[in-house]
Design an enzyme around this catalytic site. Structure first.
Site, mmCIF file in Angstrom:
data_model
loop_
_atom_site.group_PDB
_atom_site.id
_atom_site.type_symbol
_atom_site.label_atom_id
_atom_site.label_comp_id
_atom_site.label_asym_id
_atom_site.label_seq_id
_atom_site.Cartn_x
_atom_site.Cartn_y
_atom_site.Cartn_z
ATOM 1 N N SER A 78 -38.162 39.686 -31.478
ATOM 2 C CA SER A 78 -39.359 40.470 -31.754
ATOM 3 C C SER A 78 -39.049 41.921 -31.434
ATOM 4 O O SER A 78 -37.908 42.278 -31.096
ATOM 5 C CB SER A 78 -40.520 39.975 -30.894
ATOM 6 O OG SER A 78 -40.269 40.322 -29.546
ATOM 7 N N LYS A 79 -40.099 42.718 -31.496
ATOM 8 C CA LYS A 79 -39.912 44.149 -31.242
ATOM 9 C C LYS A 79 -39.299 44.399 -29.864
ATOM 10 O O LYS A 79 -38.638 45.389 -29.633
ATOM 11 C CB LYS A 79 -41.263 44.861 -31.363
ATOM 12 C CG LYS A 79 -41.476 45.402 -32.757
ATOM 13 C CD LYS A 79 -42.709 46.241 -32.836
ATOM 14 C CE LYS A 79 -43.795 45.421 -33.471
ATOM 15 N NZ LYS A 79 -45.122 45.920 -33.346
ATOM 16 N N ARG A 80 -39.530 43.453 -28.944
ATOM 17 C CA ARG A 80 -39.005 43.648 -27.584
ATOM 18 C C ARG A 80 -37.472 43.617 -27.552
ATOM 19 O O ARG A 80 -36.852 44.170 -26.660
ATOM 20 C CB ARG A 80 -39.588 42.607 -26.633
ATOM 21 C CG ARG A 80 -40.893 43.095 -26.009
ATOM 22 C CD ARG A 80 -41.508 42.009 -25.201
ATOM 23 N NE ARG A 80 -41.726 40.827 -26.047
ATOM 24 C CZ ARG A 80 -41.648 39.569 -25.635
ATOM 25 N NH1 ARG A 80 -41.334 39.313 -24.399
ATOM 26 N NH2 ARG A 80 -41.895 38.579 -26.463
#
Ligand code: GLU
Length: 337
Positions: free
Chosen positions: A265-267
């Site tokens: 994900s964006k993380r």
């Protein structure tokens, strides 16, 4: 519901990539884009780019353009899309409400819809059954209205504030289909989620409705996407059949997960194409690694997408999630050098 095997290969194949513009591409979304593109190109079919921007608050300004720039940088192209136009324009879901309304009218006319004023809180309070995927119990057939006025849908449509969601009456019994990557899949929609929402109480069209209407309207014969959407497929097949159409073929490619086993994900910022590019990684190194992950190369090497078209074979794509090692950016930099 009869077993569904997808459209026959003799029809003119059309593939698509339909990202939600919530940020730039990361390795996981690039894997899906590459697989969808290779499968369409391998069959000689056109490739459609569609922007799934219905969930307003999650849309990041500029992300749709960034995703296309990054896909182009990787070496992908498309024949229809928001930037190149095409016979099925517009290619952004936020501009396609008329088609969703038409489909809702058709479904209402055939008796597949009902209005629902229950909030999530009401549904949670009703729950004796175990909660499903979205934290809510499956919406049971016993919650359907016992009777509906013949003109309920006309009144719903013309109301200034309809204040009701529209739900789809799911059919009983299992839906069975053969996924080109995941194999035989059986799901009982009534038990898993029950009557699901097609239009939210706040007027937003649900992903399940929009994706089905758009794939049908755009003549998509093969849906290649991430395995996280496998459990939406039975719902979509029911909806397609209710609309009197034939479902496309499906191929759900493995998810890329980080070392904690979570979907990228964006993380996992280091694995976004932007940061990989900034770190000096080349598109050929990324494509080579992705092609290896998709079972198309014995070992990662530098390739461009077009080098892989002729030999692409969905039968070689693995089904299980693939763990991305945290040192991958370094590995890719070395591969690029
Ligand atoms: N918009 C979805 C996503 O970005 C993909 C939907 C689909 O391919 O059916 O995950």
């Amino acid at each position: 519901m009869p077993e569904h095997r997808g459209q026959s290969l003799t029809e003119s194949p059309r593939g698509r990539f339909a990202p939600s513009p919530t940020g730039g591409l990361h390795l996981g979304s690039a894997l899906v884009a590459l697989a969808a593109w290779l499968s369409a190109r391998n069959q000689g079919g056109p490739f459609v780019w569609r922007v799934e921007d219905l969930d307003g608050p999650r849309v990041v300004p500029g992300a749709a353009e960034q995703q296309r720039d990054e896909a182009r940088w990787l070496g992908l192209n498309w024949d229809e899309g928001p930037d190149v136009g095409g016979p099925h324009a517009p290619y952004g879901q936020s501009e396609r409400s008329d088609l969703y309304e038409e489909a809702l009218a058709q479904l209402a006319e055939a008796g597949w819809l009902f209005p629902c004023r229950r909030s999530r809180k009401d549904l949670r309070a009703l729950a004796t059954a175990p909660h499903g995927r979205d934290g809510l119990p499956p919406y049971s057939a016993s919650l359907r209205p016992k009777t509906l006025a013949p003109d309920w849908f006309a009144r719903y449509r013309t109301a200034t504030r309809p204040d009701a969601a529209l739900r789809f009456r799911v059919a009983d019994g299992p839906v069975t289909f053969t996924d080109c990557v995941q194999g035989a899949v059986t799901e009982n929609v009534a038990e898993a989620v029950g009557d699901f929402v097609l239009k939210r109480r706040d007027g937003v069209y649900a992903y399940q409705l929009a994706v089905v209407v758009d794939d049908l309207a755009m003549g998509i014969t093969e849906v290649v996407r991430g395995a996280d959407l496998l459990d939406s497929t039975a719902r979509q097949i029911q909806l397609i059949c209710a609309l009197g159409a034939t479902p496309p073929a499906y191929a759900h490619v493995p998810l890329l997960v980080n070392e904690a086993g979570e979907k990228l994900s964006k993380r996992d910022e280091a694995l976004t194409l932007t940061l990989l590019r900034d770190a000096g990684v080349t598109p050929e190194a990324i494509v080579g690694w992705l092609a290896h992950a998709l079972g198309q190369l014995d070992a990662p090497s530098r390739v461009s997408p077009s080098d892989l078209i002729t030999s692409f074979d969905t039968a070689r794509v693995p089904a299980a999630p693939i763990t991305v090692p945290s040192e991958l950016p370094r590995v890719l930099r070395r591969l690029a050098a």
